[in-house]
Design an enzyme around this catalytic site. Sequence first.
Site, PDB file in Angstrom:
ATOM      1  N   HIS A 131      -9.453   1.409   4.645  1.00  0.00           N
ATOM      2  CA  HIS A 131      -8.194   1.520   5.393  1.00  0.00           C
ATOM      3  C   HIS A 131      -8.421   2.417   6.612  1.00  0.00           C
ATOM      4  O   HIS A 131      -9.198   3.369   6.543  1.00  0.00           O
ATOM      5  CB  HIS A 131      -7.094   2.090   4.494  1.00  0.00           C
ATOM      6  CG  HIS A 131      -5.733   1.982   5.117  1.00  0.00           C
ATOM      7  ND1 HIS A 131      -5.286   2.896   6.054  1.00  0.00           N
ATOM      8  CD2 HIS A 131      -4.755   1.062   4.983  1.00  0.00           C
ATOM      9  CE1 HIS A 131      -4.072   2.525   6.451  1.00  0.00           C
ATOM     10  NE2 HIS A 131      -3.725   1.420   5.814  1.00  0.00           N
ATOM     11  N   LYS A 133       0.150   4.217  -0.270  1.00  0.00           N
ATOM     12  CA  LYS A 133      -0.483   5.413   0.311  1.00  0.00           C
ATOM     13  C   LYS A 133      -0.234   6.613  -0.617  1.00  0.00           C
ATOM     14  O   LYS A 133      -0.229   6.439  -1.829  1.00  0.00           O
ATOM     15  CB  LYS A 133       0.011   5.628   1.745  1.00  0.00           C
ATOM     16  CG  LYS A 133      -0.123   4.338   2.581  1.00  0.00           C
ATOM     17  CD  LYS A 133       0.077   4.515   4.059  1.00  0.00           C
ATOM     18  CE  LYS A 133      -0.117   3.164   4.748  1.00  0.00           C
ATOM     19  NZ  LYS A 133      -0.015   3.245   6.201  1.00  0.00           N
ATOM     20  N   GLY A 141       2.695   2.167  10.872  1.00  0.00           N
ATOM     21  CA  GLY A 141       3.669   3.242  10.755  1.00  0.00           C
ATOM     22  C   GLY A 141       4.360   3.582  12.060  1.00  0.00           C
ATOM     23  O   GLY A 141       5.011   4.614  12.180  1.00  0.00           O
ATOM     24  N   ASN A 147       0.883  -1.167   0.000  1.00  0.00           N
ATOM     25  CA  ASN A 147       0.000   0.000   0.000  1.00  0.00           C
ATOM     26  C   ASN A 147       0.921   1.218   0.000  1.00  0.00           C
ATOM     27  O   ASN A 147       1.495   1.556   1.024  1.00  0.00           O
ATOM     28  CB  ASN A 147      -0.899  -0.021   1.246  1.00  0.00           C
ATOM     29  CG  ASN A 147      -1.727   1.249   1.370  1.00  0.00           C
ATOM     30  OD1 ASN A 147      -1.784   2.060   0.439  1.00  0.00           O
ATOM     31  ND2 ASN A 147      -2.365   1.430   2.515  1.00  0.00           N
ATOM     32  N   GLU A 170      -5.366  -4.910  10.319  1.00  0.00           N
ATOM     33  CA  GLU A 170      -4.321  -3.926  10.617  1.00  0.00           C
ATOM     34  C   GLU A 170      -4.625  -3.237  11.946  1.00  0.00           C
ATOM     35  O   GLU A 170      -5.423  -2.291  11.992  1.00  0.00           O
ATOM     36  CB  GLU A 170      -4.267  -2.864   9.508  1.00  0.00           C
ATOM     37  CG  GLU A 170      -3.959  -3.419   8.141  1.00  0.00           C
ATOM     38  CD  GLU A 170      -3.331  -2.367   7.228  1.00  0.00           C
ATOM     39  OE1 GLU A 170      -2.243  -2.625   6.716  1.00  0.00           O
ATOM     40  OE2 GLU A 170      -3.926  -1.278   7.057  1.00  0.00           O
ATOM     41  N   GLU A 176      -6.767   4.739   7.782  1.00  0.00           N
ATOM     42  CA  GLU A 176      -6.518   6.164   7.517  1.00  0.00           C
ATOM     43  C   GLU A 176      -7.745   6.799   6.866  1.00  0.00           C
ATOM     44  O   GLU A 176      -8.060   7.960   7.119  1.00  0.00           O
ATOM     45  CB  GLU A 176      -5.265   6.322   6.640  1.00  0.00           C
ATOM     46  CG  GLU A 176      -4.009   6.068   7.463  1.00  0.00           C
ATOM     47  CD  GLU A 176      -2.853   5.454   6.692  1.00  0.00           C
ATOM     48  OE1 GLU A 176      -2.854   5.501   5.454  1.00  0.00           O
ATOM     49  OE2 GLU A 176      -1.939   4.908   7.350  1.00  0.00           O
ATOM     50  N   SER A 194       3.525  -2.228  10.245  1.00  0.00           N
ATOM     51  CA  SER A 194       4.979  -2.317  10.462  1.00  0.00           C
ATOM     52  C   SER A 194       5.542  -3.690  10.093  1.00  0.00           C
ATOM     53  O   SER A 194       6.474  -4.175  10.731  1.00  0.00           O
ATOM     54  CB  SER A 194       5.339  -1.961  11.904  1.00  0.00           C
ATOM     55  OG  SER A 194       4.969  -0.623  12.180  1.00  0.00           O
TER      56      SER A 194
HETATM   57  P1  13P Z   1       3.156   0.322   7.641  1.00  0.00           P
HETATM   58  O1  13P Z   1       3.637  -0.978   7.040  1.00  0.00           O
HETATM   59  O2  13P Z   1       3.907   1.512   7.177  1.00  0.00           O
HETATM   60  O3  13P Z   1       3.026   0.227   9.129  1.00  0.00           O
HETATM   61  O4  13P Z   1       1.667   0.528   7.078  1.00  0.00           O
HETATM   62  C1  13P Z   1       0.767  -0.516   7.177  1.00  0.00           C
HETATM   63  C2  13P Z   1      -0.451  -0.148   6.411  1.00  0.00           C
HETATM   64  O5  13P Z   1      -1.202   0.730   6.787  1.00  0.00           O
HETATM   65  C3  13P Z   1      -0.700  -0.849   5.153  1.00  0.00           C
HETATM   66  O6  13P Z   1      -1.974  -0.591   4.674  1.00  0.00           O
END
Ligand code: 13P
Length: 246
Positions: free
Chosen positions: A94, A11, A170, A9, A164, A96, A210
């Site tokens: 997601h 982002k 992150g 992803n 997740e 976010e 992560s």
């Molecule tokens: P990270 O791997 O940067 O923690 O992000 C995970 C994520 O949100 C994937 O959709």
Amino acid sequence: MRKPIIAGNWKMNKTREEAVALVTALKPLVKDAACDVVVCVPFTDIPAVAEAVKGSSIHLGAQNVHFAPSGAYTGEISADMLLEAGVEYVIIGHSERRQYFGETDETVNKRTLTALEKGLKPIVCVGETLEERETGKTEQVLERQIKEGLKGIDSIASVIIAYEPIWAIGTGKTATAQQANETIGFIRRTIAENFCPKCAEKIRIQYGGSMNAKNAHELMSMPEIDGGLIGGASLKAEDFAAVVAM
Ligand code: 13P
């Protein structure tokens, strides 16, 4: 047997030029991958990445899709637009998007129904906050997200779920392999009880948060974990390829 699926992803990262450079470097590194390999890229990168991954083992995904076929939805994108551009997978709900853009279980459900109806493969994200985990609400939250988010779907096994935990995204803080395995096991039981036991065996459930080359092997060796949704570690070809190789 469930085939593992590792999806990046990206982002809101990578201009078109950077995107092409990344997938071009990635192609030879993942050509013999034993799992499905997907990159979920920003909308404006889609046409160039679609061209760059042609004939390779890399599948193309987007990061959102609207539920309406067309209309007055400023800033949104339709399933037909994505399909026309060569997209196969789409991330839905997601954390976010839930946190910053008002996505709810109801909109996740509508988007997922449309994606399936149109022939896109949805990657539906679920996960609890740190506060919810610490106050013992993880199962309650996940059960609601699964029941509401997947309501009315009869082809549940075609959905991919990404578990997740928000506190692991992150932050460099991964759920332990045991924690992730147990929670994904709970998600699978919830699907068996509320939808169908056979689909629960078939549905692929990823871990995300992560995940990187250092912890991927342990996570991927867990029986309930069928892959990963990778953020930060998907932005460099070598890092992502190392996760794919696990
Ligand atoms: P990270 O791997 O940067 O923690 O992000 C995970 C994520 O949100 C994937 O959709």
